[in-house]
Design an enzyme around this catalytic site. Structure first.
Site, PDB file in Angstrom:
ATOM      1  N   LYS A 121      25.488  -9.397   1.505  1.00 36.79           N
ATOM      2  CA  LYS A 121      26.619 -10.185   1.997  1.00 36.79           C
ATOM      3  C   LYS A 121      27.556 -10.572   0.864  1.00 36.79           C
ATOM      4  O   LYS A 121      28.777 -10.422   0.974  1.00 36.79           O
ATOM      5  CB  LYS A 121      26.117 -11.438   2.710  1.00 36.79           C
ATOM      6  CG  LYS A 121      27.232 -12.298   3.301  1.00 36.79           C
ATOM      7  CD  LYS A 121      26.697 -13.505   4.035  1.00 36.79           C
ATOM      8  CE  LYS A 121      26.149 -14.527   3.076  1.00 36.79           C
ATOM      9  NZ  LYS A 121      25.761 -15.797   3.749  1.00 36.79           N
ATOM     10  N   ASP A 139      28.225 -13.234   7.889  1.00 38.48           N
ATOM     11  CA  ASP A 139      27.575 -14.532   7.710  1.00 38.48           C
ATOM     12  C   ASP A 139      27.213 -15.080   9.083  1.00 38.48           C
ATOM     13  O   ASP A 139      27.305 -14.376  10.098  1.00 38.48           O
ATOM     14  CB  ASP A 139      28.478 -15.491   6.934  1.00 38.48           C
ATOM     15  CG  ASP A 139      29.715 -15.905   7.729  1.00 38.48           C
ATOM     16  OD1 ASP A 139      29.988 -15.309   8.808  1.00 38.48           O
ATOM     17  OD2 ASP A 139      30.422 -16.826   7.286  1.00 38.48           O
TER      18      ASP A 139
END
Length: 223
Positions: A121, A139
């Site tokens: 991420k 997220d």
């Protein structure tokens, strides 16, 4: 799964409302962004910005942060959750940047993910925001929004990321990450989403579902 025309319309509306979206993490350089993103895990952007507003004027390069030392760094980030482990990761990352990359943040995924505290991420955020690559960092906001509206269903962030990468039109890929995060943060919230204010509610599976449930409830009451 949404039809191509619906997906095109969703992102066309996002673009019209916010033509140039970007991260809310304040930064001036790729290194500052990297530190901010590492700090942002399980923390708010507002909280991170408050800490880095004090940190970056004092130390905003790998060597400068190393010169602070562990306790010196912790002094600036102690208001952020998990600051002990984050301080350790940041110091390790600063050493690696100096040893392997001449103090510069690398622009390829493998090198980024080799840094301490940097997973997929965070690497996606860096590739997208710092280096202009069309990546999507999933997220909690994007995971929720994509599943809720029916844009990309998946049980894991990677599944959602892969689906979004496949279905989002090329013209919207660079900014899709930011539009979805902001939508989840301010409109399609985890609790009590602001459906009446949503600019894509007519294209949303969740809104369609609750509208039908409300209609059935009214019919039962009337009968």
């Amino acid at each position: 799964m949404k039809k191509n025309a619906e997906i095109q319309e969703i992102f066309s509306r996002f673009q019209a409302a916010n033509p140039k979206p970007t991260t809310e993490l304040k930064h001036q350089t790729p290194f500052e962004l990297l530190i901010a993103v590492i700090l942002s895990a399980q923390a708010t952007d507002k909280g991170v910005n408050k800490a880095t507003a004090q940190l970056f004027p004092v130390a905003n390069t790998p060597q400068a942060i190393l010169d602070l030392g562990e306790e010196g760094l912790k002094h600036y980030i102690k208001t952020i959750g998990l600051f002990n482990s984050k301080a350790n990761n940041i110091l390790q990352t600063c050493r690696l940047l100096l040893e392997r990359h001449g103090g510069q943040v690398p622009s390829d995924r493998a090198a980024l993910e080799a840094l301490a505290g940097v997973g997929r991420k965070t690497a996606n955020v860096m590739l997208n925001t710092a280096f202009g690559q069309p990546t999507i960092a999933v997220d909690t906001h994007i995971f929720r929004v994509a599943n809720r509206i029916g844009l990309a269903s998946g049980k894991t962030p990677r599944q959602v990321e892969d689906t979004l990468t496949r279905v989002v039109p090329d013209e919207f890929m660079h900014d899709a990450h930011h539009w979805l995060i902001l939508h989840g943060r301010y409109v399609c919230t985890a609790r009590n989403p602001c459906c009446q204010e949503c600019l894509i509610n007519d294209l949303c599976d969740y809104y369609s579902k609750i509208a039908k449930e409300k209609s059935r409830g009214l019919k039962k009451t009337a009968s």
